[in-house]
Design an enzyme around this catalytic site. Structure first.
Site, PDB file in Angstrom:
ATOM      1  N   GLY A 175      33.984  38.046  50.657  1.00  0.00           N
ATOM      2  CA  GLY A 175      32.886  38.947  49.990  1.00  0.00           C
ATOM      3  C   GLY A 175      31.570  38.208  49.917  1.00  0.00           C
TER       4      GLY A 175
ATOM      5  N   GLY B 255      29.009  40.514  48.982  1.00  0.00           N
ATOM      6  CA  GLY B 255      28.106  41.218  47.811  1.00  0.00           C
ATOM      7  C   GLY B 255      27.266  40.362  47.363  1.00  0.00           C
ATOM      8  N   GLY B 256      26.612  41.237  46.167  1.00  0.00           N
ATOM      9  CA  GLY B 256      25.756  40.397  45.276  1.00  0.00           C
ATOM     10  C   GLY B 256      26.155  39.314  44.671  1.00  0.00           C
ATOM     11  N   VAL B 257      27.466  39.352  44.128  1.00  0.00           N
ATOM     12  CA  VAL B 257      28.304  37.906  43.618  1.00  0.00           C
ATOM     13  C   VAL B 257      28.383  36.974  44.593  1.00  0.00           C
ATOM     14  CG1 VAL B 257      30.270  36.999  42.489  1.00  0.00           C
ATOM     15  CG2 VAL B 257      29.234  39.234  41.588  1.00  0.00           C
TER      16      VAL B 257
ATOM     17  N   GLU C 105      38.536  32.598  36.411  1.00  0.00           N
ATOM     18  CA  GLU C 105      37.627  32.781  35.209  1.00  0.00           C
ATOM     19  C   GLU C 105      36.775  33.899  35.152  1.00  0.00           C
ATOM     20  OE1 GLU C 105      37.081  32.631  32.067  1.00  0.00           O
ATOM     21  OE2 GLU C 105      37.471  30.404  31.996  1.00  0.00           O
TER      22      GLU C 105
ATOM     23  N   LEU D 172      31.788  33.502  31.065  1.00  0.00           N
ATOM     24  CA  LEU D 172      32.248  33.008  29.739  1.00  0.00           C
ATOM     25  C   LEU D 172      33.538  32.477  29.727  1.00  0.00           C
ATOM     26  CD1 LEU D 172      31.407  36.135  27.540  1.00  0.00           C
ATOM     27  CD2 LEU D 172      30.229  34.015  27.526  1.00  0.00           C
TER      28      LEU D 172
ATOM     29  N   GLY E  72      20.550  51.776  35.437  1.00  0.00           N
ATOM     30  CA  GLY E  72      21.533  51.061  36.501  1.00  0.00           C
ATOM     31  C   GLY E  72      22.654  50.134  35.479  1.00  0.00           C
TER      32      GLY E  72
ATOM     33  N   ASP F 209      38.727  49.525  33.851  1.00  0.00           N
ATOM     34  CA  ASP F 209      38.470  48.102  34.332  1.00  0.00           C
ATOM     35  C   ASP F 209      38.601  47.408  33.053  1.00  0.00           C
ATOM     36  OD1 ASP F 209      37.101  46.590  36.290  1.00  0.00           O
ATOM     37  OD2 ASP F 209      35.588  46.266  34.396  1.00  0.00           O
TER      38      ASP F 209
ATOM     39  N   LYS G 155      41.429  44.092  32.859  1.00  0.00           N
ATOM     40  CA  LYS G 155      41.172  42.878  32.245  1.00  0.00           C
ATOM     41  C   LYS G 155      42.150  42.414  31.170  1.00  0.00           C
ATOM     42  CE  LYS G 155      36.031  43.331  33.206  1.00  0.00           C
ATOM     43  NZ  LYS G 155      34.678  43.243  32.405  1.00  0.00           N
TER      44      LYS G 155
END
Lengths: 355, 355
Positions: free
Chosen positions: B10, B12-14, B146, B153, B204, B218, B222
């Site tokens: 991955g 992408g942004g993260v 996490e 968090l 956004g 979503d 979680k």
């Protein structure tokens, strides 16, 4: 299955609860982590119970029973702080767990770290003594100490995770005395300080001498531990704590102090009124920033996380480079034997998983 | 110094932020933990960049640059989910880090766990697929995740520490969608849902199709991850999520849906009025108990921790056998690339310390 040897110092309320939790979680830890925690030694101020091998469940129960009956737990004489630990055939990789409240353990624990042991602390004193000892205990990240601040609340682990990921702490604000939080709530509810204090004392919410809470010294020690965790090279003298009583009342006997508590009422009533006038809340707050730390009564604005606090709960607010606009907040009960012991046990498990 | 090999899936942004954080923390991790994190491979949906040895900083920067310019990062063709990882001369002990949002990785990751690798996830999908795959990933406590819940968090770490110390979770209540939290705040401030939703979409704050937030799917994923962490053997079908729109609006195009958002206003205005009438607050809450889980709009009483929540912050309240009267609460921003990447990096460090 990995067998992890433990030496536990301290068999007071937290220590005995920890032994019970270690025994109660054996099956689950074996299943989830293939870990087996075994006691090599149990120690308190009166001596050490050790046999040179892992203590059996019967030997552990016998030590708890001796303690409960006020007898010595020792099979080996000597005080825990002065024990010749290296002569006890303790395996070097043991975890030394200090759940006492005794001073003077820092040198012995630092020696064990240097010898390759790991350390888990509920005892604040080894971390709030000299900076050199703190640094010696942190060598190779050998020491965990979640229960020294906020009992079982995830405070040190959270702070360490922030630091590990390269974040920078700009401000920690915390209410970390359940006793002083309780008093603030009672003051806000309109009680006088003397009434609230005597009730708290009678209910056992305070130390035997309530000035041990009211001095703020315990909060300052916790603030020092937070600051040193952030890498700030401070000593306890760098964290002035504002006491709840004037210097003139420090020399009184406990009973004289309690009898004269009304002398404090007017100034506290004035501060409560001041807080109410600006729409804020009165809290006993520790603030740690890279520029300095302070511990004292503060008026916090109504929208501040600390203002929503009620009763004996602790609250920790972390403002960092990444949590800049809105802080990361942890809140909950921050005292009690079961919660403190649970914080220690979680640290033991995390440490054991690394061994 | 221990060298810990990483395979990251991955970019992408993260993913790109994580690479930057790994590079930025190298010195500190070497100093504090004598750990050196090295990239063996970077992978995305288009292919894999690997050389058979640790990627140099130049090679890593080249991959980021290729990604930024929309070119393939690959030096080896193939998709990450179907890669013959074992043929890549990857050391078995590597940490596999999945920061993609792609489905279908669970089998490959479970195979790596079986081969002795460790896994760190920001990707929720491998944990919310089949229960057997979840359990395979948890074999030998090999997987940390996490960042799948609450970004940086400390939620999973806190829950795991509670469980490790033998505590029993009786109830988790959580607001864990920043987008839906924002909408609740705007509704409480008197805005109509359609106005708040269009503004959030324009800013956004929502997914490109806001129904991907409004479906609650979503949040349900979680909640499933929290439940499974507690040992509850559930699938996603056991956690019904109440959507913010009726089934009839699911088939519309995105633009049609946004154009017809006024049709939702009356029912949401009624719920806000209902909350106000009883002095409570309207929140989109996931509740997990051993008896079952639910995800939906709830009216929470004013004294509930969730009522104090404002805007996009997440909040998690843990009620357990030991935190029975007052819960352990964690609160703060629960989204964003930097915070999510930081949560992943803290997991990588914790995992590396165990290797």
């Amino acid at each position: 299955m990995r067998s992890i040897p433990i030496v536990q110092i301290g068999l007071g309320g937290v220590g005995r609860e920890l032994v019970r939790q270690v025994l109660a979680t054996r099956e689950a830890l074996a299943k989830h982590y293939r870990l087996s925690l075994v006691y090599l030694a149990l120690a308190d101020s009166g001596g050490v119970r050790a046999t040179g091998a892992a203590l059996t469940r019967d030997e552990i129960e016998a030590a708890l029973a001796a303690k409960a009956e006020g007898r010595s737990i020792a099979t080996i004489a000597g005080k825990s702080s002065g024990m010749p630990w290296s002569s006890l055939a303790l395996r070097e990789a043991a975890i030394f767990v200090d759940v006492s409240a005794a001073p003077g353990h820092e040198m012995m624990l630092a020696e064990r770290v240097a010898a390759g042991s790991r350390v888990v602390l509920a005892n604040k004193l080894p971390l709030s003594a000299g900076l050199a000892q703190f640094q010696a205990l942190m060598f190779d990240a050998a020491t965990r100490y979640e229960a020294t601040v906020g009992a079982g609340l995830p405070i040190i682990a959270t702070l360490q995770a922030l630091l590990d990921s390269g974040d920078t702490v700009t401000r920690i604000e915390a209410a970390m005395s359940g006793t002083l939080g309780y008093l603030c709530s009672q003051l806000e509810a309109g009680e006088s300080l003397s009434t609230a204090l005597r009730a708290a004392h009678a209910l056992g919410y305070t130390e035997p001498d309530p000035r041990d809470d009211l001095s703020g010294a315990d909060v300052a020690r916790k603030a020092l531990i937070l600051a040193r965790t952030c890498g700030l090279p401070w000593s306890i003298n760098d964290i002035p704590a504002e006491p709840w009583f004037p210097p003139a009342m420090a020399g009184l006997s406990r009973d004289e102090f309690l009898a004269r508590a009304e002398e404090l009422d007017a100034s506290f009533a004035a501060r409560v009124a001041e807080a109410r006038a600006v729409g804020g809340a009165l809290r006993y707050v520790a603030t740690v920033t890279p520029q300095g730390a302070s511990v004292g009564l503060r008026i916090v604005p109504a929208e501040h996380p600390l203002a929503s606090l009620r009763g004996a709960d602790n609250l920790f607010s972390f403002t960092t480079a990444r949590y800049a606009e809105r802080p990361l907040v942890v809140r909950g009960p921050g005292a009690g034997q079961a919660l403190t012991a649970a914080g220690v046990l979680a640290d033991i498990v995390a440490t054991a998983r690394e061994m």
